[in-house]
Motif scaffolding. Sequence first.
Motif, mmCIF file in Angstrom:
data_model
loop_
_atom_site.group_PDB
_atom_site.id
_atom_site.type_symbol
_atom_site.label_atom_id
_atom_site.label_comp_id
_atom_site.label_asym_id
_atom_site.label_seq_id
_atom_site.Cartn_x
_atom_site.Cartn_y
_atom_site.Cartn_z
ATOM 1 N N LEU A 75 0.833 -1.200 0.000
ATOM 2 C CA LEU A 75 0.000 0.000 0.000
ATOM 3 C C LEU A 75 0.868 1.250 0.000
ATOM 4 O O LEU A 75 1.921 1.299 0.654
ATOM 5 C CB LEU A 75 -0.915 0.010 1.221
ATOM 6 C CG LEU A 75 -2.154 -0.892 1.185
ATOM 7 C CD1 LEU A 75 -2.919 -0.773 2.500
ATOM 8 C CD2 LEU A 75 -3.063 -0.536 0.019
ATOM 9 N N TYR A 76 0.394 2.256 -0.716
ATOM 10 C CA TYR A 76 1.128 3.515 -0.830
ATOM 11 C C TYR A 76 0.119 4.648 -0.770
ATOM 12 O O TYR A 76 -0.894 4.645 -1.484
ATOM 13 C CB TYR A 76 1.898 3.552 -2.150
ATOM 14 C CG TYR A 76 2.882 4.683 -2.292
ATOM 15 C CD1 TYR A 76 4.055 4.703 -1.558
ATOM 16 C CD2 TYR A 76 2.645 5.728 -3.184
ATOM 17 C CE1 TYR A 76 4.979 5.725 -1.692
ATOM 18 C CE2 TYR A 76 3.559 6.755 -3.329
ATOM 19 C CZ TYR A 76 4.728 6.753 -2.584
ATOM 20 O OH TYR A 76 5.643 7.772 -2.720
ATOM 21 N N ILE A 88 2.513 2.051 3.477
ATOM 22 C CA ILE A 88 1.685 1.685 4.619
ATOM 23 C C ILE A 88 1.708 0.164 4.749
ATOM 24 O O ILE A 88 1.433 -0.543 3.767
ATOM 25 C CB ILE A 88 0.235 2.179 4.455
ATOM 26 C CG1 ILE A 88 0.202 3.686 4.142
ATOM 27 C CG2 ILE A 88 -0.583 1.850 5.684
ATOM 28 C CD1 ILE A 88 0.669 4.575 5.260
ATOM 29 N N PHE A 89 2.013 -0.337 5.949
ATOM 30 C CA PHE A 89 2.152 -1.777 6.156
ATOM 31 C C PHE A 89 1.171 -2.274 7.209
ATOM 32 O O PHE A 89 0.788 -1.526 8.126
ATOM 33 C CB PHE A 89 3.577 -2.109 6.613
ATOM 34 C CG PHE A 89 4.612 -1.934 5.550
ATOM 35 C CD1 PHE A 89 4.878 -2.948 4.646
ATOM 36 C CD2 PHE A 89 5.320 -0.745 5.444
ATOM 37 C CE1 PHE A 89 5.826 -2.790 3.659
ATOM 38 C CE2 PHE A 89 6.274 -0.578 4.457
ATOM 39 C CZ PHE A 89 6.528 -1.606 3.558
ATOM 40 N N ASN A 143 -4.688 -0.707 12.520
ATOM 41 C CA ASN A 143 -4.506 -1.900 11.696
ATOM 42 C C ASN A 143 -3.291 -1.803 10.782
ATOM 43 O O ASN A 143 -2.727 -2.827 10.393
ATOM 44 C CB ASN A 143 -5.755 -2.146 10.840
ATOM 45 C CG ASN A 143 -7.007 -2.265 11.684
ATOM 46 O OD1 ASN A 143 -6.948 -2.692 12.833
ATOM 47 N ND2 ASN A 143 -8.145 -1.872 11.125
ATOM 48 N N PHE A 144 -2.916 -0.586 10.426
ATOM 49 C CA PHE A 144 -1.775 -0.368 9.535
ATOM 50 C C PHE A 144 -0.867 0.695 10.134
ATOM 51 O O PHE A 144 -1.325 1.585 10.858
ATOM 52 C CB PHE A 144 -2.258 0.066 8.141
ATOM 53 C CG PHE A 144 -2.937 -1.031 7.363
ATOM 54 C CD1 PHE A 144 -2.239 -1.783 6.425
ATOM 55 C CD2 PHE A 144 -4.277 -1.328 7.569
ATOM 56 C CE1 PHE A 144 -2.856 -2.787 5.722
ATOM 57 C CE2 PHE A 144 -4.906 -2.340 6.868
ATOM 58 C CZ PHE A 144 -4.189 -3.071 5.944
ATOM 59 N N GLY A 334 1.840 -9.104 8.629
ATOM 60 C CA GLY A 334 2.008 -8.566 9.959
ATOM 61 C C GLY A 334 2.517 -9.582 10.956
ATOM 62 O O GLY A 334 2.940 -9.210 12.063
ATOM 63 N N SER A 335 2.483 -10.869 10.593
ATOM 64 C CA SER A 335 3.025 -11.900 11.475
ATOM 65 C C SER A 335 4.529 -11.709 11.630
ATOM 66 O O SER A 335 5.216 -11.276 10.697
ATOM 67 C CB SER A 335 2.726 -13.293 10.911
ATOM 68 O OG SER A 335 1.329 -13.526 10.842
#
Length: 387
Positions: A75-76, A88-89, A143-144, A334-335
């Motif tokens: 995501l950007y 964005i992670f 969440n991000f 995200g793990s």
Amino acid sequence: MPAKVVQIEAFDPLLFRDGRPFAGDPGALNARSLPIPMPSTIAGFIRTFIGNQQGWNWKQDWQRAMQVKVLGPLLYRTQRLEMQGEFIFPAPADALVYNENGALRVAVLVPANPPGGSGCNLPHSGLKPLKVSVDTKPAGGYNFWKWSDMEQWLLGRGQPPSEQIEGLPRETRTHVAIDDKKGTSKEHHLFTVEYRAFEHLQRAQGDAVYYRWAMLARVELPEDVSATLDGVGTLGGERRAGFLHETQVWLECPETIRNALSHARKVRMVLATPAIFRDGWKPGWLNNDLQGTPPGTSVQLKLVGAAVKRHEAVSGWDYVHNRPKSVRWLAPAGSVYFFEIVDGSAERLTHEAWLQPMSDDEQDRNNGYGLALWGVWNDTDAGGNKP
């Protein structure tokens, strides 16, 4: 052929179905969308665009399409009309964000030896449970994380995120079923569809900020394929239009993380995209002693702990055999996996494995499953990471 980076955007909201039933039955009247599409969805979109541009015969040339390696999506987000934005992670699973007396704080989860006389039912005796230093509920909506926050986290600095980001905005629309014979709406036949928008206006403290979102992917073409990655194609459910164009924007490993890993003996692998492992949550390149070498690298690691989010499922439609694909379980983005260095230098990971796929199967890696960020960790105290 050098890799290309493509930026994918959409003017209209897109639908990325999450696989739950969507029919006329009670309880199945809502079509929900994933927070971000699966890597195979983006890989299929780009391969289809290239194949149509090249004039491939899809009954014969589908294997050529599978040779196109697609790493993404990331995501950007850009603010207002600025050209430069920020990656964005998904939030790292080893961060517990919470509120305390009106202040935002974060607790760092790290592997730790359980107290004497206690035990746990982890799937391997060599794994350590994660130590939680606070007894509280997590704060919602984080969440991000922005890359600037994620970078500090990978460096081992336990700082809370600077912004609350839920992800691509939701846009829910209510529809009616149409009677094919009459051409009018059917009575009592309402259903809703949740889309993901790629722009939104965020209001906070009397100010309004306009954001645009995009997805970036790194594309590696076979030597015999030369394609211009600029144009429009259909993406996601309902075959809505998405457009892509080449860009120079990509996240290379920063010098700060490279320096931190140059002398580290404990490293973290954070999944930027979901991964597919034969053993479910555990990478298949680890042996029975939890030791192994990540794909494409020369560093031997030993797993000592993991913070894996609730598993997710992926399926789809097999256009070659005209049938549904088997459902497979994912280790979600995200793990976090905690390793100790057995042999080699951790700095090699920044050259050989930065945002490279860590899934077991080669085709899954070519589809972009398991892109990894690397950082450091320590267990000096209950708080975990320190600057």
